[in-house]
Motif scaffolding. Structure first.
Motif, PDB file in Angstrom:
ATOM      1  N   ARG A 170     -23.123  18.705   4.989  1.00  0.00           N
ATOM      2  CA  ARG A 170     -23.245  17.363   5.547  1.00  0.00           C
ATOM      3  C   ARG A 170     -23.021  16.340   4.444  1.00  0.00           C
ATOM      4  O   ARG A 170     -23.485  16.509   3.308  1.00  0.00           O
ATOM      5  CB  ARG A 170     -24.633  17.156   6.157  1.00  0.00           C
ATOM      6  CG  ARG A 170     -24.925  17.965   7.395  1.00  0.00           C
ATOM      7  CD  ARG A 170     -26.348  17.755   7.834  1.00  0.00           C
ATOM      8  NE  ARG A 170     -27.313  18.205   6.791  1.00  0.00           N
ATOM      9  CZ  ARG A 170     -28.591  17.859   6.735  1.00  0.00           C
ATOM     10  NH1 ARG A 170     -29.083  17.040   7.657  1.00  0.00           N
ATOM     11  NH2 ARG A 170     -29.375  18.321   5.781  1.00  0.00           N
ATOM     12  N   THR A 212     -19.268  10.520   7.719  1.00  0.00           N
ATOM     13  CA  THR A 212     -18.829  11.822   8.227  1.00  0.00           C
ATOM     14  C   THR A 212     -17.942  12.504   7.200  1.00  0.00           C
ATOM     15  O   THR A 212     -17.351  11.863   6.325  1.00  0.00           O
ATOM     16  CB  THR A 212     -18.034  11.673   9.540  1.00  0.00           C
ATOM     17  OG1 THR A 212     -16.882  10.853   9.296  1.00  0.00           O
ATOM     18  CG2 THR A 212     -18.889  11.054  10.636  1.00  0.00           C
ATOM     19  N   GLY A 249     -23.898  15.913  16.478  1.00  0.00           N
ATOM     20  CA  GLY A 249     -23.610  15.709  15.061  1.00  0.00           C
ATOM     21  C   GLY A 249     -22.381  16.448  14.566  1.00  0.00           C
ATOM     22  O   GLY A 249     -21.969  16.271  13.416  1.00  0.00           O
ATOM     23  N   THR A 271     -15.559  17.678  12.392  1.00  0.00           N
ATOM     24  CA  THR A 271     -16.158  16.495  11.751  1.00  0.00           C
ATOM     25  C   THR A 271     -17.668  16.602  11.827  1.00  0.00           C
ATOM     26  O   THR A 271     -18.246  16.770  12.912  1.00  0.00           O
ATOM     27  CB  THR A 271     -15.675  15.209  12.433  1.00  0.00           C
ATOM     28  OG1 THR A 271     -14.243  15.158  12.378  1.00  0.00           O
ATOM     29  CG2 THR A 271     -16.248  13.975  11.726  1.00  0.00           C
ATOM     30  N   SER A 325     -21.343  14.876  10.917  1.00  0.00           N
ATOM     31  CA  SER A 325     -22.025  13.607  10.642  1.00  0.00           C
ATOM     32  C   SER A 325     -23.169  13.834   9.664  1.00  0.00           C
ATOM     33  O   SER A 325     -23.778  14.918   9.626  1.00  0.00           O
ATOM     34  CB  SER A 325     -22.532  12.996  11.945  1.00  0.00           C
ATOM     35  OG  SER A 325     -23.403  11.917  11.669  1.00  0.00           O
ATOM     36  N   SER A 326     -23.451  12.815   8.899  1.00  0.00           N
ATOM     37  CA  SER A 326     -24.590  12.903   7.971  1.00  0.00           C
ATOM     38  C   SER A 326     -25.906  13.046   8.724  1.00  0.00           C
ATOM     39  O   SER A 326     -26.906  13.522   8.179  1.00  0.00           O
ATOM     40  CB  SER A 326     -24.634  11.661   7.064  1.00  0.00           C
ATOM     41  OG  SER A 326     -24.773  10.479   7.850  1.00  0.00           O
TER      42      SER A 326
END
Length: 852
Positions: A770, A775, A802, A821, A823-824
């Motif tokens: 992450r 992202t 996410g 992709t 996401s943080s």
């Protein structure tokens, strides 16, 4: 004796200065001492002469050098003659004192001459050689024909040619049936001659002007001269052509120009004309007549009316008369009048001729650009019937005309219109492929609906392609040689030296039989060969085996070489066919790399991971996913390693979400448990682990519970209501329909190295980190059975947020490339990848993605 010989030498110091007889008499006294019982000196040797070469063949004026060899005397000089004439002459050729012979320019009476070399020391000694004189003289005359009026002139020029240097002079002569008194005159001046026609000519005369070679009188050339009198034509008829209806009449007049006597005799001619079958003619004056057509069609049509001069019966003229019928329209008809014929097919036709009893017709094909058989062919099957055969390729003119022309009257014809249709279909194999740069593959086009299998090729719209998009080559040609026009049979596609933009080139084959019919294939050009190894990761027990397979994309050579890379000493072995056998004891480290290297390009390879496992493990679930809301329980097959068989026991137990389930293990690699409806009532993940009697646990594997499909409608029918409306029913044929059809499956996942186009498959789940914020995107590759880039790929399970998927596309043939992709804000943990086709056939890779 010695003293006497010395006295002889003293007496005759120079034998060449005294008379030969005196020398001989003196020498007779130079015997041995005492002069009795002695013999004279031996006789001088015989003189011989030979000539080289012994023979030669020469054309006019050519030269040949001869040499003479003289033996028996120190004087080797010779003199030369030709046919007995010293030095030769102009008739038989000349020869120099050095033996250089020059052939004459005119062929003598005999074609063979003798070259003689005569010894100057002894003239009776000679040698000879034979020369054969040859001629290939050709005489041409210009002009070769001439047409003159009475009193006219024409100059002719003759030219003599041949090997060597023949004499170029000719002799002129004039011949003809009217010669010598009335065929004109000829005035010669060297190689030109002027012919003068007679001042007066009745009608036409013919003469021949002949030029004969002086060098070879057997060779000559002739020009033909036609002389027409000032009155031409001698007899004429007006009108020259006419059309007369059956029973009708036509007046004709004749003119005789070479005589004051204008009287003519009239007659009718034509094939089969007897009696009045072709009509009749009645004289109405010395040079006038009336023709009356017959009342029924004549055997010949047209007929010929002839006027012959009474002053000179060799002079006549004719008029052509076509007999027509007022009640016969059209004169000729063809049935059918129009037809549609497929390529190579046939169509019969019939003609009807109404103005004559002779139904014979001649058939022909007409149309713009029609030549040879390119518009088809027609074969007569009777007097007025024929069969038309369409060509193998569409004609240049369409429709074309089939013409029937009366054999009696060539001015009468009729035509049928024929439209040639095409059922041509072109197919191309392979229709899609992937090929590495500078590699070749064979392409084959099949043309259905025509015997003409020829096709023309193009790459990206360029005929036979080019270096940028790839080229079409004759099979096996090196360097690449493009086909010469449309041809049948396979060709080679040679990929360019660099990946084009776009990377996929369209190859098109167009039928020569029908240029509107073509087929196209897509060739994706790869920067290098792409290797994939299956399975990408394996767990094997000691002494166990794994059968690996490798695919090579981008080359016709799919051979690979297998190798094992490991740091331990007991890594096992792998055969040339890719069968790996693990060692009997545990290795350290116990994870090995199996590498397949392309035999075509040793710089390209791919690897798989194999782990030698001495602990219990789960490899696969069947099924790997289930739709939520199952109404009944089902058996779940668990495949793995080092399971403890149930019999004699104690056996391995499978835990579902850490709860033990009744387990039946038939062996060390297969166990079965029952999944209850409550386990799959809602979408989510069911974690399964194997626990051996010694308490050891396997790796966890997730059973994916997929959300139930929405929008399902129930149409209730009953005996009282057997029909229902207002509902749309979508019937889809499953892709797995039919016996033995393979299911969709996800066999492996890996990270894609976009720089090298390599799919790096890991034994453990793909670890995706992450980002600290925002992202991060990763490119993964997936392989399996029946996968396609049109499938819907998604992340499923309780932790589906996410992580998003995009950019699904085909990669290296059977592989799929996906952009992931992260996401943080995504929660860490395992994610499951789901693939579903248009029929909702599904496959999952449980816990394949690990967000960290």
């Amino acid at each position: 004796m010695r003293r006497k010989l010395r006295r002889c030498r003293e007496r005759f110091p120079s034998a060449g200065t005294v008379v030969l007889v005196a020398v001989l008499a003196a020498l007779a006294g130079c015997g041995t001492a005492g002069g009795s019982g002695s013999s004279g000196p031996p006789p001088p040797p015989a003189v011989t002469v030979s000539v080289a070469p012994p023979g030669a063949s020469l054309f006019f004026g050519q030269q040949q050098s001869f040499s003479a060899s003289v033996t028996g005397t120190s004087n080797t000089a010779v003199s030369w003659s030709v046919d007995g004439v010293a030095g030769g002459n102009s008739v038989f050729g000349t020869i120099t004192a050095q033996g250089l012979y020059t052939a004459p320019n005119v062929l003598p009476s005999t074609s063979t001459v003798t070259i003689t070399a005569i010894s100057q020391a002894q003239p009776s000694a000679t040698g000879t050689a034979t020369v054969t004189l040859e001629s290939d003289v050709q005489v041409t005359i210009s002009p070769t024909t001439a047409s003159l009026p009475a009193g006219g002139t024409q100059t002719f020029t003759a030219k003599v040619s041949g090997t060597g240097s023949p004499a170029t002079a000719v002799t002129w002569s004039l011949t003809g049936s009217a010669c010598p008194s009335a065929c004109g005159s000829l005035t010669a001046s060297g190689n030109t001659a002027t012919y003068t026609a007679p001042a007066t000519v009745a009608g036409t005369i013919s003469a021949s002007v002949v030029a004969t070679s002086v060098a070879d009188p057997s060779k000559s050339a002739t020009a033909s001269v036609t002389v027409k009198g000032a009155c031409s034509p001698p007899v004429s008829v007006s009108p020259a052509t006419a059309s007369v209806a059956l029973g009708g009449q036509q007046a004709f007049t004749a003119t005789v120009c070479f005589s004051a006597n204008q009287a003519v005799a009239w007659s009718i001619t034509g094939s089969g004309c007897t009696g009045g079958s072709c009509g009749s003619v009645a004289s109405t004056g010395p040079s006038a007549a009336t023709y009356t057509a017959p009342t029924s069609p004549p055997p010949a049509n047209p007929v010929t009316l002839v006027a012959t001069s009474a002053a000179d019966s060799t002079q006549f003229a004719a008029a052509s008369i076509t007999i027509t019928s007022a009640g016969c329209s059209p004169p000729i008809s063809v049935s059918p009048t129009a037809a549609t014929v497929s390529l190579g097919a046939q169509q019969p036709f019939t003609a009807a001729v109404c103005f004559t009893a002779n139904q014979q017709v001649n058939w022909s094909i007409a149309g713009a650009g029609c030549a040879g058989a390119n518009c088809g062919s027609v074969s007569s099957t009777g007097a007025n019937t024929a069969v038309y055969t369409a060509p193998a390729s569409l004609p240049p003119s369409n429709p074309i005309s089939l013409v029937a022309t009366s054999a009696v009257d060539s001015t009468q014809s009729a035509a049928a219109s024929i439209t040639v249709t095409s059922g041509v279909h072109v197919s191309l194999a392979p229709a899609a492929s992937e090929l590495a740069v500078n590699h070749r593959e064979s392409l084959a086009a099949t043309v259905a609906g025509s015997s003409n299998q020829a096709v023309s090729w193009a790459v990206a719209g360029v005929a036979n392609g080019n270096a940028a998009v790839g080229r079409i080559c004759a099979p096996g040609s090196n360097p690449c040689s493009p086909p010469a026009g449309a041809q049948a049979g396979p060709v080679d596609y040679l990929a360019p030296a660099a990946v084009p933009s776009p990377a996929t080139a369209t190859v098109t084959a167009t039928a020569a039989a029908d240029p509107s019919s073509s087929a196209s294939g897509a060739v994706t050009v790869l920067g290098h060969l792409v290797i994939a190894v299956f399975p990408a990761n394996s767990v094997v027990a000691p002494s166990g085996t794994v059968e690996f397979a490798a695919t090579v994309t981008g080359s016709a050579n799919t051979g690979v070489t297998w190798a094992i890379a490991c740091a331990a000493s007991n890594c096992g072995s792998i055969t040339a066919a890719g069968v790996y056998t693990a060692a009997a004891t545990a290795a350290s480290p116990n994870v090995f790399t199996i590498t397949a290297t392309s035999q075509d390009d040793p710089t390209q390879s791919a690897s798989a991971t194999v782990a030698l496992n001495t602990a219990v493990s789960i490899q696969a679930l069947a099924p790997a996913s289930i739709t939520a809301g199952a109404a009944a329980g089902f058996a779940l097959a668990v495949t793995g390693h080092l399971f403890a068989p149930t019999s004699p026991g104690p056996g391995t137990t499978i835990l579902a979400n850490n709860a033990p389930r009744t387990t039946t293990c038939s062996g060390s690699t297969q166990c079965t448990i029952t999944i209850a409806p409550a386990d799959v009532a809602a979408a989510g993940l069911l974690a399964l682990q194997a626990k051996n009697p010694d308490g050891s646990l396997s790796n966890p594997v997730l059973l994916v519970i997929v959300p139930a499909d929405a929008g399902t409608a129930i149409i209730a029918l009953s005996a009282s209501q057997p029909m229902a409306g207002g509902e749309d029913v979508l019937a889809v044929e499953p892709t797995t329909a039919g016996a033995g059809a393979p299911p969709v499956s996800l066999l492996f996942l890996g990270l894609l190295d976009t720089a090298t186009n390599t799919c790096n498959v890991n034994l453990s789940p793909i670890a995706l980190a992450r980002p600290a914020s925002g992202t991060a995107s990763f490119t993964i590759c997936a392989g399996g059975q029946g996968l396609d880039s049109t499938f819907q790929f998604s992340i499923v399970g309780s932790q589906s947020t996410g992580v998003t998927l995009s950019g699904v596309q085909a990669f290296a043939g059977s592989l799929i490339q996906i952009t992931v992709t992260v996401s943080s804000a995504a929660a860490p943990g395992l994610r499951t990848l789901l693939a579903a086709d248009s029929n909702n056939d599904r496959a999952v890779a449980s816990g394949a993605i690990d967000v960290q």
